[in-house]
Design a protein around this motif. Structure first.
Motif, PDB file in Angstrom:
ATOM      1  N   CYS A  42      39.888  43.327  36.432  1.00 21.09           N
ATOM      2  CA  CYS A  42      38.772  44.196  36.006  1.00 21.09           C
ATOM      3  C   CYS A  42      38.902  45.565  36.678  1.00 21.09           C
ATOM      4  O   CYS A  42      39.139  45.656  37.887  1.00 21.09           O
ATOM      5  CB  CYS A  42      37.432  43.615  36.436  1.00 21.09           C
ATOM      6  SG  CYS A  42      37.079  42.004  35.718  1.00 21.09           S
ATOM      7  N   ALA A  43      38.730  46.607  35.864  1.00 17.40           N
ATOM      8  CA  ALA A  43      38.707  47.977  36.397  1.00 17.40           C
ATOM      9  C   ALA A  43      37.644  48.738  35.624  1.00 17.40           C
ATOM     10  O   ALA A  43      37.222  48.313  34.543  1.00 17.40           O
ATOM     11  CB  ALA A  43      40.080  48.625  36.217  1.00 17.40           C
ATOM     12  N   LEU A  44      37.194  49.866  36.166  1.00 14.65           N
ATOM     13  CA  LEU A  44      36.195  50.671  35.459  1.00 14.65           C
ATOM     14  C   LEU A  44      36.887  51.670  34.555  1.00 14.65           C
ATOM     15  O   LEU A  44      37.900  52.264  34.940  1.00 14.65           O
ATOM     16  CB  LEU A  44      35.307  51.423  36.444  1.00 14.65           C
ATOM     17  CG  LEU A  44      34.273  50.613  37.218  1.00 14.65           C
ATOM     18  CD1 LEU A  44      33.352  51.535  37.996  1.00 14.65           C
ATOM     19  CD2 LEU A  44      33.453  49.706  36.296  1.00 14.65           C
ATOM     20  N   CYS A  90      31.715  42.174  34.882  1.00 14.75           N
ATOM     21  CA  CYS A  90      33.059  41.641  35.198  1.00 14.75           C
ATOM     22  C   CYS A  90      33.094  40.132  34.935  1.00 14.75           C
ATOM     23  O   CYS A  90      34.012  39.621  34.292  1.00 14.75           O
ATOM     24  CB  CYS A  90      33.424  41.883  36.661  1.00 14.75           C
ATOM     25  SG  CYS A  90      33.700  43.596  37.067  1.00 14.75           S
ATOM     26  N   VAL A 128      33.252  48.169  32.129  1.00 10.07           N
ATOM     27  CA  VAL A 128      34.282  47.291  32.707  1.00 10.07           C
ATOM     28  C   VAL A 128      35.358  46.988  31.677  1.00 10.07           C
ATOM     29  O   VAL A 128      35.079  46.597  30.545  1.00 10.07           O
ATOM     30  CB  VAL A 128      33.642  45.969  33.190  1.00 10.07           C
ATOM     31  CG1 VAL A 128      34.709  44.965  33.613  1.00 10.07           C
ATOM     32  CG2 VAL A 128      32.678  46.230  34.325  1.00 10.07           C
ATOM     33  N   HIS A 184      32.238  44.786  45.847  1.00 10.87           N
ATOM     34  CA  HIS A 184      32.992  44.668  44.597  1.00 10.87           C
ATOM     35  C   HIS A 184      32.828  45.949  43.772  1.00 10.87           C
ATOM     36  O   HIS A 184      33.792  46.516  43.256  1.00 10.87           O
ATOM     37  CB  HIS A 184      32.481  43.479  43.772  1.00 10.87           C
ATOM     38  CG  HIS A 184      32.775  42.131  44.362  1.00 10.87           C
ATOM     39  ND1 HIS A 184      32.091  41.611  45.423  1.00 10.87           N
ATOM     40  CD2 HIS A 184      33.684  41.188  44.006  1.00 10.87           C
ATOM     41  CE1 HIS A 184      32.563  40.405  45.711  1.00 10.87           C
ATOM     42  NE2 HIS A 184      33.529  40.118  44.867  1.00 10.87           N
ATOM     43  N   THR A 244      27.387  45.853  37.350  1.00 10.90           N
ATOM     44  CA  THR A 244      28.854  45.978  37.235  1.00 10.90           C
ATOM     45  C   THR A 244      29.522  44.624  37.456  1.00 10.90           C
ATOM     46  O   THR A 244      30.392  44.207  36.695  1.00 10.90           O
ATOM     47  CB  THR A 244      29.377  46.997  38.283  1.00 10.90           C
ATOM     48  OG1 THR A 244      28.727  48.233  38.045  1.00 10.90           O
ATOM     49  CG2 THR A 244      30.878  47.171  38.200  1.00 10.90           C
ATOM     50  N   THR A 248      40.908  47.475  41.811  1.00 16.57           N
ATOM     51  CA  THR A 248      40.811  46.449  40.769  1.00 16.57           C
ATOM     52  C   THR A 248      40.255  45.151  41.369  1.00 16.57           C
ATOM     53  O   THR A 248      40.427  44.875  42.549  1.00 16.57           O
ATOM     54  CB  THR A 248      42.219  46.157  40.204  1.00 16.57           C
ATOM     55  OG1 THR A 248      43.138  46.051  41.310  1.00 16.57           O
ATOM     56  CG2 THR A 248      42.680  47.264  39.276  1.00 16.57           C
ATOM     57  N   MET A 298      35.436  49.151  42.871  1.00 13.34           N
ATOM     58  CA  MET A 298      35.763  49.552  41.491  1.00 13.34           C
ATOM     59  C   MET A 298      35.496  51.036  41.264  1.00 13.34           C
ATOM     60  O   MET A 298      36.286  51.735  40.644  1.00 13.34           O
ATOM     61  CB  MET A 298      34.955  48.737  40.492  1.00 13.34           C
ATOM     62  CG  MET A 298      35.460  47.321  40.357  1.00 13.34           C
ATOM     63  SD  MET A 298      34.496  46.436  39.156  1.00 13.34           S
ATOM     64  CE  MET A 298      35.497  46.615  37.697  1.00 13.34           C
TER      65      MET A 298
END
Ligand code: FAD
Length: 625
Positions: free
Chosen positions: A582-584, A548, A590, A230, A544, A239, A234
């Motif tokens: 969710c994206a960085l 999320c 996040v 996961h 991370t 995503t 990211m």
């Protein structure tokens, strides 16, 4: 320049569970040089722990079963939030994937007339789980490994080298994906034993790294479930969706403390086991929600008759989808009707003869005898909810398993969408086979489509090495173990089975604090087998993933499947239309945004009664009839 060993492949599969092995078999069969990289021993992926079985509408136990019924059950189980195309492909292709396993050498349990036997599980209308006792995952992995060996023997015949086209790198952890511009160019990692770095130069990577359970204190998951795939996705720009949906399996062991969370398979209930509170009451009849009321029995007599005559009786409420049963157990314990160790009783001893229990549930019998000194043929088990599965994962194209990053694919538990807000038991093993195959195929087609092979930049390798070694550079910081324990406790207490706004805010505060502490963490010793260092690297990923889960959970103001809000107890049709993505952001934090669900295709909508659709969809989504 970083010192490392380098390997060149067409496709690198990260993960050697069911999804990874099936993807690798497919990529190799499509003629691609393929590497399988796994951080545990080969054969010790999570899949091996799967007990109950693999769901596929083969119709062996009840000829009324077919892919449409399986599709309907899966959508209902996921409370209609599933990616409907994935659910469709899954229901249609699962039977072929099970048959195919037998051509690789698997041997499932049989009906008296020699067909593959199928057992009942929660949320499945008909007995549908192909199984091998309660050790189905072991047979699945054994068989896929056997297929890999047979492909390697073919390669030896042709080239004189067993590993010419398919090679396994076991006990090797990938810490970073590398890119050339937007596209994947390879993967960077280290050998766990020596700590030495390794580089895979490859235009296509399939993530098959499994789940995230080690972010929670009470979990059925083992040490390698730290959300690496996961987080890797990211960091590479992909995503994630559905991260707020975490499945708390209703029945984990609650006693003794050292084994708290270890799974008690749903097959116990599928084969007749019942849940009782400390007053001896079969309490699940009190917890059938309106959306399922018509399909579940109202009395113990009807429920018991169903095991012998499922066509003329309704199902026992112990076989509701997992989210419903987990919430019910939670409520009973909170109301003071729990067992001495804070669970409820699961009783199969008064329901089946002892020899039948040991035949059908050998692992459970052994597990309770060895770990808790309980003989399940003579006394009930004590059980309670345990963090088991993440419905959320990498956002993928249903047909090819590709993410938004060119060259990056994902399958199995690390991919999101298929199970919506709640997975039905048995639907993971079939998911691994269906989408593992599709990911291997998608990666092969992608490699063929490339005009030019993406290149790896030496500076990116140096950066990945520097990042991996960072925990050795600082002196006097905290060790990773204490931070991990606090992270798990926070997620369990504040973003667990029942969620409240103020608690999730509190969790996010703590996660921000952990971020600062993780950046200053210290690892003692050197790179040779150093579990503290391994955990330090995994912690980044767990943080991370936890962000999320907490951020998406705070955002979704409704209760659905594996996301229960104390302050928003009902389902909301407007929220069903939304996916949280969710994206960085540039600082590595996040970011959660909303995306609209793609409306279900009309012929699939027609598989449901209008009255049922009304329970889930908004007025404008309903078919015009
Ligand atoms: P896994 O099988 O977990 O494989 C992940 C792989 O990725 C491993 O090889 C790991 O070493 C590797 N990996 C992870 N991170 C890295 C990294 N950074 N670098 C290199 N390698 C990495 N589902 C069902 O359908 N039916 C059941 O009966 C059932 N029973 C279950 C019982 C238990 C106790 C548990 C825990 C789960 C059960 N499930 C069941 C769920 C199911 O087993 C899992 O969802 C499924 O096996 C996940 O498979 P996977 O291929 O996605 O990942």
């Amino acid at each position: 320049m970083t010192e490392l060993e380098r390997h060149t492949y067409d496709v690198v599969v990260i993960g050697a569970g069911g999804a990874g092995l099936r993807a690798a078999i497919e990529a190799r069969e499509q003629g691609k040089r393929t590497a399988i990289v796994c951080k545990s021993l080969f054969g010790k992926a999570h899949t091996v722990m799967a007990e109950g079985g693999c769901a596929a509408a083969m119709g062996n136990a009840n000829s009324n079963d077919n892919w449409q019924v399986h599709y309907r059950d899966t959508m209902r189980g996921g409370k209609f939030l599933n990616n409907w195309r994935m659910a469709e492909l899954h229901a249609q292709e699962a039977p072929d994937r099970v048959w195919e396993l037998e051509t690789y050498g698997a041997l499932f349990d049989r009906t008296p007339d020699g067909r593959i036997s199928q057992r009942n599980f929660g949320g499945h209308t008909y007995p549908r789980l192909a199984h091998v006792g309660d050790r189905t995952g072991l047979e699945l992995i054994r068989t896929l490994q056997q297929k890999i060996v047979s492909l390697q023997q073919e390669d030896f015949e042709a080239t004189g080298d067993y590993e010419a086209n398919l090679k396994v790198y076991a006990e090797c952890t990938v810490t970073e994906l590398l890119k050339d511009g937007d596209a994947i160019s390879g993967a960077f990692g280290y050998w766990r034993e020596s700590g030495r770095f390794i580089l895979f130069d490859a235009p296509a990577v399939v993530l098959a790294t499994g789940g995230v359970g080690k972010s929670f204190k009470v979990t059925s998951n083992s040490w390698e479930y730290t959300g690496d795939g996961h987080a890797l996705a990211m960091r590479a720009g992909a995503t994630l969706i559905n991260m707020e949906f975490i499945q708390f399996h209703p029945t984990g062991m609650v006693w003794p403390p050292s084994v708290k969370g270890i799974l008690v398979t749903e097959s116990v209930r599928g084969d007749g086991g019942v849940l009782k509170n400390s007053e001896g009451k079969r309490f699940m009849f009190e917890y059938v929600p309106d959306v399922f009321r018509e399909q579940y029995a109202e009395t113990e007599d009807e429920a018991d008759r169903w095991y012998k005559d499922p066509d003329n009786n309704r199902r026992p409420p112990e076989l509701l989808p997992r989210d419903e049963v987990a919430r019910a157990i939670n409520s009973e314990v909170k109301a003071g009707r729990g067992t001495p160790h804070g669970g409820v009783f699961l009783d199969v001893s008064s329901r089946l003869p002892a020899e039948e229990i040991t035949r059908r549930l050998p692992s459970m019998h052994h597990q309770f005898k060895e770990l808790a000194d309980v003989d399940i043929t003579a006394e009930p088990m004590e059980v309670g909810p345990t963090c088991h599965y993440v419905m959320g994962g990498v956002e993928v194209d249903p047909d090819t398993a590709s993410s938004v990053v060119p060259g990056l694919f994902a399958a199995g538990e690390v991919a999101g969408g298929m199970h919506g807000s709640n997975r039905l038991g048995g639907n993971s093993l079939s998911d691994l086979l269906v989408f593992g195959r599709r990911a291997g195929m998608g990666a092969a087609v992608y490699v063929d489509s490339l005009q030019e092979r993406p290149k790896i930049d030496e500076a990116d390798i140096d950066a990945a090495a520097t990042e991996a070694l960072a925990p050795f550079e600082l002196e006097g910081g905290e060790n990773p173990y204490s931070i991990h324990q606090e992270l798990q406790q926070s997620m369990n207490d504040l973003v667990g089975i029942i969620r409240k706004e103020e608690e999730m805010e509190q969790a996010l505060g703590r996660l921000a604090e952990f971020r600062g502490r993780i950046a200053k963490m210290t690892v003692e010793g050197h790179r040779q087998f150093n579990p503290g260092w391994h955990l330090a690297l995994d912690l980044r990923n767990m943080l991370t993933v936890s962000e999320c889960v907490a951020k998406a959970a705070l955002r979704r103001q409704e209760s659905r499947g594996g996301h229960t809000r104390d302050d928003y107890p009902g389902m909301n049709a407007e929220w069903r239309k939304k996916l949280l993505v969710c994206a960085l952001d540039a600082d590595g934090g996040v970011n959660v945004t909303e995306e609209q669900q793609i409306p279900m295709r009309e012929d699939l909508l027609e598989l449901f009664e209008l009255d049922e659709l009304k329970k889930y969809l908004t007025d404008e989504e309903l078919p015009a009839k």
